[in-house]
Design a protein around this motif. Sequence first.
Motif, PDB file in Angstrom:
ATOM      1  N   ASP A   1       1.088  -1.043   0.498  1.00 15.49           N
ATOM      2  CA  ASP A   1      -0.291   0.048  -0.059  1.00 15.49           C
ATOM      3  C   ASP A   1       0.895   1.069   0.321  1.00 15.49           C
ATOM      4  N   ARG A   2       0.670   1.990  -0.437  1.00 19.06           N
ATOM      5  CA  ARG A   2       1.133   3.460  -0.114  1.00 19.06           C
ATOM      6  C   ARG A   2       2.115   4.460   0.831  1.00 19.06           C
ATOM      7  N   ILE A   3       0.906   3.688   2.166  1.00 16.03           N
ATOM      8  CA  ILE A   3       1.691   4.219   3.321  1.00 16.03           C
ATOM      9  C   ILE A   3       2.676   3.399   3.568  1.00 16.03           C
ATOM     10  N   ALA A   4       2.926   2.951   3.359  1.00 18.23           N
ATOM     11  CA  ALA A   4       3.859   1.512   3.863  1.00 18.23           C
ATOM     12  C   ALA A   4       5.063   1.634   2.683  1.00 18.23           C
ATOM     13  N   ALA A   6       5.038   4.484   1.340  1.00 19.40           N
ATOM     14  CA  ALA A   6       6.136   6.340   2.015  1.00 19.40           C
ATOM     15  C   ALA A   6       7.161   5.579   3.211  1.00 19.40           C
ATOM     16  N   ARG A   7       6.678   4.880   3.909  1.00 22.73           N
ATOM     17  CA  ARG A   7       7.516   4.530   5.446  1.00 22.73           C
ATOM     18  C   ARG A   7       8.699   4.557   4.612  1.00 22.73           C
ATOM     19  N   GLU A   8       8.819   2.791   3.728  1.00 23.95           N
ATOM     20  CA  GLU A   8       9.885   2.495   3.168  1.00 23.95           C
ATOM     21  C   GLU A   8      11.350   3.543   2.594  1.00 23.95           C
ATOM     22  N   VAL A  11      12.201   5.408   5.483  1.00 25.98           N
ATOM     23  CA  VAL A  11      13.454   4.787   6.090  1.00 25.98           C
ATOM     24  C   VAL A  11      14.920   5.301   5.404  1.00 25.98           C
ATOM     25  N   LEU A  12      14.506   4.359   4.004  1.00 30.89           N
ATOM     26  CA  LEU A  12      16.055   4.176   3.051  1.00 30.89           C
ATOM     27  C   LEU A  12      16.707   6.227   2.967  1.00 30.89           C
ATOM     28  N   ALA A  13      15.985   7.139   2.774  1.00 29.68           N
ATOM     29  CA  ALA A  13      16.004   8.602   3.035  1.00 29.68           C
ATOM     30  C   ALA A  13      16.767   8.579   3.829  1.00 29.68           C
ATOM     31  N   ILE A  14      16.786   8.770   5.462  1.00 24.78           N
ATOM     32  CA  ILE A  14      16.884   8.466   6.606  1.00 24.78           C
ATOM     33  C   ILE A  14      18.061   7.885   6.640  1.00 24.78           C
ATOM     34  N   SER A  15      18.274   6.618   6.266  1.00 25.83           N
ATOM     35  CA  SER A  15      19.722   5.927   6.030  1.00 25.83           C
ATOM     36  C   SER A  15      20.940   6.652   5.094  1.00 25.83           C
ATOM     37  N   ALA A  29      13.209  14.567   5.891  1.00 25.83           N
ATOM     38  CA  ALA A  29      12.393  13.098   6.200  1.00 25.83           C
ATOM     39  C   ALA A  29      13.007  12.595   7.522  1.00 25.83           C
ATOM     40  N   GLU A  30      13.237  13.255   8.771  1.00 24.50           N
ATOM     41  CA  GLU A  30      12.468  12.604   9.719  1.00 24.50           C
ATOM     42  C   GLU A  30      11.652  13.125  10.670  1.00 24.50           C
ATOM     43  N   MET A  31      10.981  13.998  10.186  1.00 22.97           N
ATOM     44  CA  MET A  31       9.547  14.474  10.030  1.00 22.97           C
ATOM     45  C   MET A  31       8.698  14.376   9.746  1.00 22.97           C
ATOM     46  N   ALA A  32       8.982  14.038   8.315  1.00 17.99           N
ATOM     47  CA  ALA A  32       7.876  13.359   7.614  1.00 17.99           C
ATOM     48  C   ALA A  32       7.885  12.134   7.893  1.00 17.99           C
ATOM     49  N   LEU A  33       8.655  11.579   8.082  1.00 21.06           N
ATOM     50  CA  LEU A  33       8.269   9.602   9.083  1.00 21.06           C
ATOM     51  C   LEU A  33       7.164  10.334  10.422  1.00 21.06           C
TER      52      LEU A  33
END
Length: 187
Positions: A1-4, A6-8, A11-15, A29-33
Amino acid sequence: DRIADAREYYVLAISIYQDHNMRPPLVGAEMALAELCLLEGSTMEARAHAEAARGAAESINAEAVPWSIYGLLQRVAEAEGNADAVAMWRGRAQDAFATSPEAEGIRGHWAPLIKAVADSCRGAALDVTTVEMVEKLEQAPQWQQLGERIWRILNGERGKELYAESDYVDALVLKSILQAIDHPPSE
Protein backbone atom coordinates in the motif's frame (compact mmCIF):
# COMPACT_ATOMS: atom_id res chain seq x y z
CA ASP A 1 0.00 0.00 0.00
CA ARG A 2 1.03 3.64 -0.42
CA ILE A 3 1.64 4.34 3.27
CA ALA A 4 3.96 1.33 3.55
CA ASP A 5 5.80 2.51 0.44
CA ALA A 6 6.14 6.02 1.87
CA ARG A 7 7.46 4.61 5.15
CA GLU A 8 10.02 2.50 3.25
CA TYR A 9 11.21 5.51 1.23
CA TYR A 10 11.49 7.73 4.30
CA VAL A 11 13.51 5.08 6.16
CA LEU A 12 15.80 4.70 3.14
CA ALA A 13 16.19 8.48 2.82
CA ILE A 14 17.00 8.80 6.53
CA SER A 15 19.66 6.12 6.19
CA ILE A 16 21.25 7.83 3.18
CA TYR A 17 21.17 11.27 4.82
CA GLN A 18 22.73 9.87 8.00
CA ASP A 19 25.44 8.03 6.05
CA HIS A 20 26.40 11.21 4.20
CA ASN A 21 25.92 13.58 7.16
CA MET A 22 23.29 15.59 5.27
CA ARG A 23 21.56 17.31 8.19
CA PRO A 24 18.94 19.60 6.56
CA PRO A 25 17.31 16.87 4.46
CA LEU A 26 17.64 14.47 7.41
CA VAL A 27 15.52 16.84 9.50
CA GLY A 28 12.85 16.93 6.77
CA ALA A 29 12.80 13.15 6.33
CA GLU A 30 12.60 12.51 10.09
CA MET A 31 9.75 15.02 10.39
CA ALA A 32 7.90 13.48 7.44
CA LEU A 33 8.25 9.99 8.91
CA ALA A 34 7.08 11.28 12.30
CA GLU A 35 4.00 12.80 10.64
CA LEU A 36 3.32 9.49 8.87
CA CYS A 37 3.63 7.63 12.18
CA LEU A 38 1.18 10.06 13.77
CA LEU A 39 -1.22 9.44 10.91
CA GLU A 40 -0.94 5.71 11.56
CA GLY A 41 -1.41 6.16 15.31
CA SER A 42 2.14 5.03 16.17
CA THR A 43 2.81 7.78 18.70
CA MET A 44 5.94 6.22 20.25
CA GLU A 45 7.55 5.89 16.83
CA ALA A 46 6.36 9.40 15.92
CA ARG A 47 8.00 10.76 19.07
CA ALA A 48 11.27 8.96 18.25
CA HIS A 49 11.44 10.43 14.76
CA ALA A 50 10.38 13.90 15.93
CA GLU A 51 13.11 13.81 18.58
CA ALA A 52 15.60 12.65 15.93
CA ALA A 53 14.56 15.61 13.77
CA ARG A 54 15.08 17.93 16.73
CA GLY A 55 18.53 16.50 17.42
CA ALA A 56 19.58 16.85 13.79
CA ALA A 57 18.17 20.39 13.61
CA GLU A 58 20.00 21.47 16.74
CA SER A 59 23.26 20.32 15.15
CA ILE A 60 22.75 22.66 12.16
CA ASN A 61 21.08 25.53 14.03
CA ALA A 62 21.27 28.16 11.25
CA GLU A 63 19.22 26.18 8.74
CA ALA A 64 16.67 24.76 11.19
CA VAL A 65 13.14 25.93 11.84
CA PRO A 66 12.72 24.72 15.41
CA TRP A 67 9.15 25.97 15.78
CA SER A 68 8.04 23.44 13.16
CA ILE A 69 9.74 20.62 15.04
CA TYR A 70 8.33 21.83 18.36
CA GLY A 71 4.89 21.98 16.73
CA LEU A 72 5.32 18.38 15.60
CA LEU A 73 6.34 17.35 19.12
CA GLN A 74 3.26 19.20 20.39
CA ARG A 75 1.03 17.14 18.05
CA VAL A 76 2.75 13.94 19.26
CA ALA A 77 2.08 14.96 22.87
CA GLU A 78 -1.57 15.68 21.95
CA ALA A 79 -1.87 12.19 20.45
CA GLU A 80 -0.37 10.78 23.65
CA GLY A 81 -2.78 12.79 25.80
CA ASN A 82 0.09 14.50 27.63
CA ALA A 83 -1.23 17.99 28.44
CA ASP A 84 1.97 19.14 30.19
CA ALA A 85 4.11 18.21 27.19
CA VAL A 86 1.59 19.86 24.83
CA ALA A 87 1.88 23.13 26.76
CA MET A 88 5.69 22.90 26.92
CA TRP A 89 6.15 22.24 23.18
CA ARG A 90 3.57 24.88 22.21
CA GLY A 91 5.42 27.43 24.35
CA ARG A 92 8.75 26.46 22.83
CA ALA A 93 7.30 26.79 19.32
CA GLN A 94 5.90 30.22 20.17
CA ASP A 95 9.20 31.41 21.68
CA ALA A 96 11.35 30.03 18.85
CA PHE A 97 9.17 31.59 16.18
CA ALA A 98 8.99 34.95 17.98
CA THR A 99 12.79 35.27 17.86
CA SER A 100 13.16 34.09 14.26
CA PRO A 101 13.73 36.34 11.24
CA GLU A 102 10.38 35.11 9.88
CA ALA A 103 8.58 36.74 12.80
CA GLU A 104 9.39 40.22 11.51
CA GLY A 105 7.49 39.50 8.30
CA ILE A 106 4.46 38.39 10.30
CA ARG A 107 4.64 41.45 12.54
CA GLY A 108 4.90 43.66 9.46
CA HIS A 109 1.93 41.99 7.79
CA TRP A 110 -0.23 42.41 10.89
CA ALA A 111 1.18 45.83 11.90
CA PRO A 112 -1.92 47.89 10.97
CA LEU A 113 -4.19 45.65 13.05
CA ILE A 114 -1.72 45.44 15.93
CA LYS A 115 -1.45 49.24 16.03
CA ALA A 116 -5.20 49.84 15.70
CA VAL A 117 -6.08 47.40 18.50
CA ALA A 118 -3.34 48.73 20.78
CA ASP A 119 -4.36 52.35 20.11
CA SER A 120 -7.97 51.50 20.90
CA CYS A 121 -6.97 49.80 24.14
CA ARG A 122 -5.08 52.95 25.09
CA GLY A 123 -8.20 55.09 24.57
CA ALA A 124 -8.42 55.87 20.85
CA ALA A 125 -11.69 55.25 19.07
CA LEU A 126 -12.02 51.84 17.44
CA ASP A 127 -12.46 52.53 13.75
CA VAL A 128 -14.82 50.68 11.43
CA THR A 129 -11.98 49.20 9.39
CA THR A 130 -10.51 47.53 12.48
CA VAL A 131 -13.90 46.16 13.51
CA GLU A 132 -14.38 44.76 10.00
CA MET A 133 -10.90 43.18 10.04
CA VAL A 134 -11.54 41.42 13.37
CA GLU A 135 -14.98 40.27 12.20
CA LYS A 136 -13.39 38.83 9.03
CA LEU A 137 -10.90 36.95 11.18
CA GLU A 138 -13.74 35.45 13.21
CA GLN A 139 -15.45 34.23 10.05
CA ALA A 140 -12.38 32.43 8.68
CA PRO A 141 -11.89 29.03 10.34
CA GLN A 142 -8.09 29.30 10.51
CA TRP A 143 -8.26 32.77 12.11
CA GLN A 144 -11.41 32.45 14.23
CA GLN A 145 -9.56 31.91 17.49
CA LEU A 146 -7.32 34.91 16.80
CA GLY A 147 -10.35 37.12 16.12
CA GLU A 148 -12.05 36.00 19.33
CA ARG A 149 -8.93 36.69 21.37
CA ILE A 150 -8.52 40.14 19.85
CA TRP A 151 -12.08 40.95 20.99
CA ARG A 152 -11.09 39.76 24.46
CA ILE A 153 -8.13 42.16 24.39
CA LEU A 154 -10.39 44.98 23.21
CA ASN A 155 -12.69 44.17 26.14
CA GLY A 156 -9.82 44.70 28.57
CA GLU A 157 -8.45 41.19 29.07
CA ARG A 158 -4.68 40.86 29.43
CA GLY A 159 -2.33 38.03 30.25
CA LYS A 160 -0.70 34.85 29.07
CA GLU A 161 -3.97 32.93 28.87
CA LEU A 162 -4.82 34.92 25.74
CA TYR A 163 -2.07 33.21 23.74
CA ALA A 164 -1.01 30.19 25.83
CA GLU A 165 -3.04 27.77 23.69
CA SER A 166 -2.49 29.52 20.35
CA ASP A 167 -0.28 28.41 17.50
CA TYR A 168 2.98 30.29 17.08
CA VAL A 169 1.67 32.79 14.50
CA ASP A 170 -1.45 33.72 16.50
CA ALA A 171 0.65 33.91 19.67
CA LEU A 172 3.06 36.29 17.95
CA VAL A 173 0.23 38.59 16.84
CA LEU A 174 -1.43 38.53 20.27
CA LYS A 175 1.83 39.13 22.14
CA SER A 176 2.65 41.96 19.73
CA ILE A 177 -0.70 43.59 20.48
CA LEU A 178 -0.19 43.25 24.23
CA GLN A 179 3.34 44.62 23.97
CA ALA A 180 2.13 47.55 21.83
CA ILE A 181 -0.52 48.34 24.48
CA ASP A 182 2.04 48.36 27.28
CA HIS A 183 4.87 49.98 25.30
CA PRO A 184 3.50 52.32 22.62
CA PRO A 185 5.99 53.36 19.96
CA SER A 186 7.58 56.77 20.42
CA GLU A 187 6.17 59.33 18.05
